[in-house]
Motif scaffolding. Structure first.
Motif, short mmCIF file in Angstrom:
data_model
loop_
_atom_site.label_atom_id
_atom_site.label_comp_id
_atom_site.label_asym_id
_atom_site.label_seq_id
_atom_site.Cartn_x
_atom_site.Cartn_y
_atom_site.Cartn_z
N GLY A 111 0.81 -1.21 0.00
CA GLY A 111 0.00 0.00 0.00
C GLY A 111 0.85 1.26 0.00
O GLY A 111 0.53 2.23 -0.71
N MET A 112 1.92 1.25 0.79
CA MET A 112 2.80 2.42 0.85
C MET A 112 3.47 2.68 -0.49
O MET A 112 3.52 3.82 -0.98
CB MET A 112 3.84 2.21 1.94
CG MET A 112 4.75 3.43 2.18
SD MET A 112 6.29 3.32 1.25
CE MET A 112 7.17 2.09 2.20
N ILE A 170 1.11 4.17 -3.08
CA ILE A 170 0.94 5.62 -2.95
C ILE A 170 2.08 6.36 -3.63
O ILE A 170 1.88 7.34 -4.36
CB ILE A 170 0.85 6.00 -1.46
CG1 ILE A 170 -0.44 5.44 -0.85
CG2 ILE A 170 0.90 7.52 -1.29
CD1 ILE A 170 -0.53 5.61 0.65
N THR A 218 1.93 5.95 -7.45
CA THR A 218 0.80 6.72 -7.98
C THR A 218 1.15 8.20 -8.06
O THR A 218 0.85 8.88 -9.06
CB THR A 218 -0.45 6.51 -7.10
OG1 THR A 218 -0.79 5.13 -7.08
CG2 THR A 218 -1.62 7.31 -7.64
N ALA A 219 1.81 8.70 -7.01
CA ALA A 219 2.23 10.10 -7.01
C ALA A 219 3.22 10.37 -8.14
O ALA A 219 3.14 11.42 -8.82
CB ALA A 219 2.85 10.46 -5.66
#
Length: 294
Positions: A54-55, A58, A61-62
């Protein structure tokens, strides 16, 4: 004397039923149609992996959003219509330093979190129970090293179990007799690995013919089974239930029919199952004292 012998036989027969370990267990680790994301985490290793995923999601995605935004900005800001006279410079040292240093910082940041997770997987603790698993074409062999017994585990519906890789009414009946539903076809095995909840389990993994891979997604574990080599993985299951996995290394034409079933039970249920498994698989009859004590 006859009564004593009868009681001994009944007790021995009762504790010689390993399948009883699944009674009342919830099926937790199972793939579902249309499911997105991971199966419920049942170990600390799985929770760490899912959090790390999950980290990183993120972060990437950024990065994708930033790069896509820059591309669109450059397309509209510096096209021929908006910028008829192009610049003639060839270098921008601050920009080149930035796009070198920033990725390094991001990778170091990711590594600071991912390496501890990797080391936790690879540093094998002392196990409460050690099980040797051997992959074959196309089934699994398990040996409970501490108790000197073993068994083979086939998919319910495989020819070895009386099926033909097809979910016929006969195969559905076999699934139901073993305590599964029809939708567990291709997942359930005739004999499952049984372990107690909250105990450290060390799996010694190898292959008997070609390379296989033993994995349980809900446990966050996966290890190639390589012939001639003995690798290890470990897990501590935190919730009772039934968990499914699959061979995860292409190993031949029936690779898709090589599932894994692990049942996590209470310590009391495990001890009861263990007595029956020793009786059935090791061929060691329970003494009257042991049977009576249980």
């Amino acid at each position: 004397m006859r009564l004593k012998s009868t009681l001994t036989g009944l007790m021995a027969a009762f504790y010689a039923m390993p399948a009883a370990a699944q009674d009342g267990l919830e099926i937790i680790g199972k793939p579902l149609p249309g499911q997105m994301g991971f199966q419920p985490a049942a170990t600390e290793l799985a929770r760490d992996l899912f959090w790390l995923d999950g980290m990183i999601l993120i972060i990437i995605t950024a990065i994708v959003v930033l790069v896509t935004g820059l591309l669109f900005y450059i397309i509209f800001r510096y096209n021929e219509k908006s910028n008829p006279t192009p610049a003639k410079f060839t270098h921008n040292s601050p920009l080149e330093i930035a796009w070198t240093v920033v990725p390094i910082v991001i990778l170091v940041f990711i590594g600071a979190f991912s390496l501890p997770v990797l080391f936790k997987q690879q540093e094998i603790p002392e196990g409460d129970i050690t099980i040797k698993v051997t992959g074959y074409q196309w089934y699994w062999g398990y040996e409970y090293v501490d108790h000197e017994f073993g068994f083979d585990s086939y998919m319910i519906g495989q020819p070895a179990t009386g099926g033909n890789y097809v979910k016929t009414p006969e195969v559905v009946a076999m699934l139901e007799e073993a305590g599964y539903g029809a939708d567990e076809f291709l997942l359930a095995t005739d004999t499952a690995v049984v372990v107690p909840v909250g105990k450290t389990i060390v799996m010694q993994v190898t292959g008997g013919d070609v390379i296989h891979s033993w994995t349980i997604p809900a446990f966050g574990v996966k290890q190639d089974a390589v012939p001639g080599r003995l690798a290890e993985l470990w897990f501590t299951a935190e919730k009772e239930g039934v968990y499914f996995g699959q061979c995860s290394e292409l190993c031949g034409k029936d690779h898709a029919y090589m599932p894994i079933t692990v049942k996590v039970v209470s310590e009391e249920a495990y001890e009861q199952w263990l007595q029956g498994a020793i009786e059935e698989y090791a061929g060691k009859p329970l003494s009257y004292d042991v049977a009576a004590a249980n």
